[in-house]
Motif scaffolding. Structure first.
Motif, mmCIF file in Angstrom:
data_model
loop_
_atom_site.group_PDB
_atom_site.id
_atom_site.type_symbol
_atom_site.label_atom_id
_atom_site.label_comp_id
_atom_site.label_asym_id
_atom_site.label_seq_id
_atom_site.Cartn_x
_atom_site.Cartn_y
_atom_site.Cartn_z
ATOM 1 N N PHE A 167 10.551 34.881 -6.805
ATOM 2 C CA PHE A 167 10.628 33.601 -7.559
ATOM 3 C C PHE A 167 9.743 32.456 -7.062
ATOM 4 N N HIS A 168 9.227 31.872 -7.749
ATOM 5 C CA HIS A 168 8.591 30.597 -7.362
ATOM 6 C C HIS A 168 8.344 29.470 -8.378
ATOM 7 N N ILE A 169 8.358 28.079 -7.811
ATOM 8 C CA ILE A 169 8.466 27.249 -8.791
ATOM 9 C C ILE A 169 7.473 25.954 -8.120
ATOM 10 N N VAL A 170 6.567 25.491 -9.026
ATOM 11 C CA VAL A 170 5.734 24.223 -8.403
ATOM 12 C C VAL A 170 6.413 23.117 -8.931
ATOM 13 N N GLY A 171 6.236 22.426 -7.969
ATOM 14 C CA GLY A 171 6.757 20.819 -8.123
ATOM 15 C C GLY A 171 5.372 19.835 -8.268
ATOM 16 N N SER A 172 5.326 19.277 -9.428
ATOM 17 C CA SER A 172 4.084 18.240 -9.590
ATOM 18 C C SER A 172 4.538 16.886 -9.174
ATOM 19 N N PRO A 225 0.915 -1.138 0.014
ATOM 20 C CA PRO A 225 -0.135 0.028 0.104
ATOM 21 C C PRO A 225 0.946 1.483 -0.123
ATOM 22 N N ARG A 226 0.361 2.250 -0.597
ATOM 23 C CA ARG A 226 1.279 3.481 -0.805
ATOM 24 C C ARG A 226 0.252 4.670 -0.742
ATOM 25 N N HIS A 227 1.063 5.860 -0.207
ATOM 26 C CA HIS A 227 0.155 7.096 -0.614
ATOM 27 C C HIS A 227 0.158 7.655 -1.856
ATOM 28 N N GLY A 228 -0.594 8.619 -1.984
ATOM 29 C CA GLY A 228 -0.600 9.407 -3.251
ATOM 30 C C GLY A 228 0.241 10.080 -3.784
ATOM 31 N N ALA A 229 0.354 11.049 -4.591
ATOM 32 C CA ALA A 229 1.512 11.779 -4.929
ATOM 33 C C ALA A 229 1.436 12.962 -4.005
ATOM 34 N N ILE A 230 2.160 13.835 -4.229
ATOM 35 C CA ILE A 230 2.277 15.001 -3.461
ATOM 36 C C ILE A 230 2.840 16.249 -4.330
ATOM 37 N N MET A 231 2.067 17.508 -3.926
ATOM 38 C CA MET A 231 2.672 18.747 -4.727
ATOM 39 C C MET A 231 3.432 19.733 -3.931
ATOM 40 N N HIS A 232 4.446 20.259 -4.575
ATOM 41 C CA HIS A 232 5.141 21.295 -3.977
ATOM 42 C C HIS A 232 5.303 22.840 -4.448
ATOM 43 N N LEU A 233 5.261 23.782 -3.720
ATOM 44 C CA LEU A 233 5.530 24.851 -4.054
ATOM 45 C C LEU A 233 6.792 25.669 -3.372
ATOM 46 N N PHE A 234 7.576 26.126 -4.265
ATOM 47 C CA PHE A 234 8.815 26.818 -3.521
ATOM 48 C C PHE A 234 8.977 28.231 -3.875
ATOM 49 N N VAL A 235 8.902 29.117 -2.706
ATOM 50 C CA VAL A 235 8.903 30.466 -3.098
ATOM 51 C C VAL A 235 9.952 31.313 -2.221
ATOM 52 N N ALA A 236 10.378 32.262 -2.956
ATOM 53 C CA ALA A 236 11.444 33.167 -2.268
ATOM 54 C C ALA A 236 10.436 34.475 -2.231
ATOM 55 N N ILE A 237 10.550 35.298 -1.093
ATOM 56 C CA ILE A 237 9.789 36.549 -1.136
ATOM 57 C C ILE A 237 10.690 37.678 -0.404
ATOM 58 N N ASP A 238 10.244 38.961 -0.669
ATOM 59 C CA ASP A 238 10.853 40.055 -0.281
ATOM 60 C C ASP A 238 10.204 40.835 0.773
#
Length: 308
Positions: free
Chosen positions: A162-167, A33-46
């Motif tokens: 800067f931001h990037i989404v990890g699917s 048995p396994r978990h589903g997938a995961i979403m990521h958001l990496f952000v750099a803010i001022d």
């Protein structure tokens, strides 16, 4: 070989099985048995940028979230009536620069936002990375991550430099996680197949397989092995793998040496307790099936690595 591949990726990496024991093991691994997938958001803010007349420090929500000496980790639930496995409901974010400002330029912060391990993989596998449809779907599914972060940084999008989404597809490609899975999904109180001798001796269920395999010379480690998911647990599995392969005397010597390097490491000194520990454990390290069998000087060394 010590591999930290998931069970699902291990199955794909192994060649065709040649013994009944290995055949059964491969078959079992592939259906755990396994978990589903995961979403990521990496952000750099001022933090210094003025948005609607406010810097980041002017937001009460920022002070609330980073109070108590600087709290970098937070959990956000959109709706307590929905499942915690719903990746559009449960999110977390982590702000490491709250604890260590030196990781960013002055006035900046880095933030990692991520969903629960319940993101469905099926819609993603129909998309082509880099395509317009793929990029649009990434932003759509990541919107809940932005909303979670806005509980702390209300104007996060305006402050983002800067931001990037990890699917799930990125999770699969860069971390070698089959179907982007977060990891194993054992129910509490259940023991996993191949969870080792202790499961048979103790009334405590071990919900993760142990490190040994029926494949000659192959050990496993990582978050799909005992003691489980998470960086500390995955690191501990590597320590267990090293313990399995190395003589106890080597461990004792390393701990003693390290304890003398700095006062903060003094607690690692095995001390007198080692002399109680040695006779109980030394005969079993390295693990018997991984010990080199002594042979004549003119004969090739033989490694008996068939796991019982």
């Amino acid at each position: 070989v010590v591999s930290n591949a998931t069970p699902f990726d291990t199955v794909k990496l192994l060649k065709a099985a040649d013994t009944p024991g290995v055949t059964k093991w491969r078959s079992t691994l592939g259906t755990l048995p396994r978990h589903g997938a995961i979403m990521h958001l990496f952000v750099a803010i001022d933090a210094e940028k003025v948005v609607d007349g406010k810097k980041l420090e002017d937001h009460e929500s920022w002070h609330t979230a980073t109070a108590r000496g600087g709290t970098p980790a937070h959990l956000v639930v959109q709706d307590w009536g929905r499942s915690m496995q719903d990746s559009q409901n449960l999110c977390s974010f982590f702000i490491p620069s709250v604890k260590d400002p030196s990781i960013c330029p002055p006035g900046k912060h880095t933030i990692h936002v991520y969903s629960s391990g319940g993101e469905p993989y099926e819609p993603w596998e129909k998309l082509v990375p880099g395509s317009a449809e793929y990029e649009a779907y990434k932003e759509e599914r990541a919107e809940v991550l932005w909303r979670a972060l806005e509980n702390c940084v209300p104007d996060a999008k305006e402050r983002a430099v800067f931001h990037i989404v990890g699917s799930p597809l990125a999770h699969e490609a860069f971390l070698r996680r089959d179907r982007g899975t977060y990891g194993m999904a054992w129910a509490a109180g259940q023991a996993a197949p191949y969870s080792g001798l202790l499961t048979k001796l103790l009334p405590i269920p071990f919900p993760f397989p142990d490190l040994k395999t029926p494949v000659d010379g192959l050990l496993r480690c990582g978050d799909s092995c005992f003691p489980g998911i998470g960086t500390p647990s995955a690191a501990a599995s590597g320590v267990i793998a090293a313990n399995t392969l190395t003589k106890l005397e080597n461990h004792i010597d390393m701990l003693t040496e390290t304890s003398k390097k700095h006062p903060i490491y003094k607690f690692l000194d095995p001390g007198p307790f080692q002399w109680l520990y040695r006779p109980l454990v030394a005969p079993f390290t390295p693990s018997a099936e991984l010990q080199v069998t002594p042979v004549a000087a003119d004969a090739p060394a033989v490694l008996n690595a068939t796991v019982a």
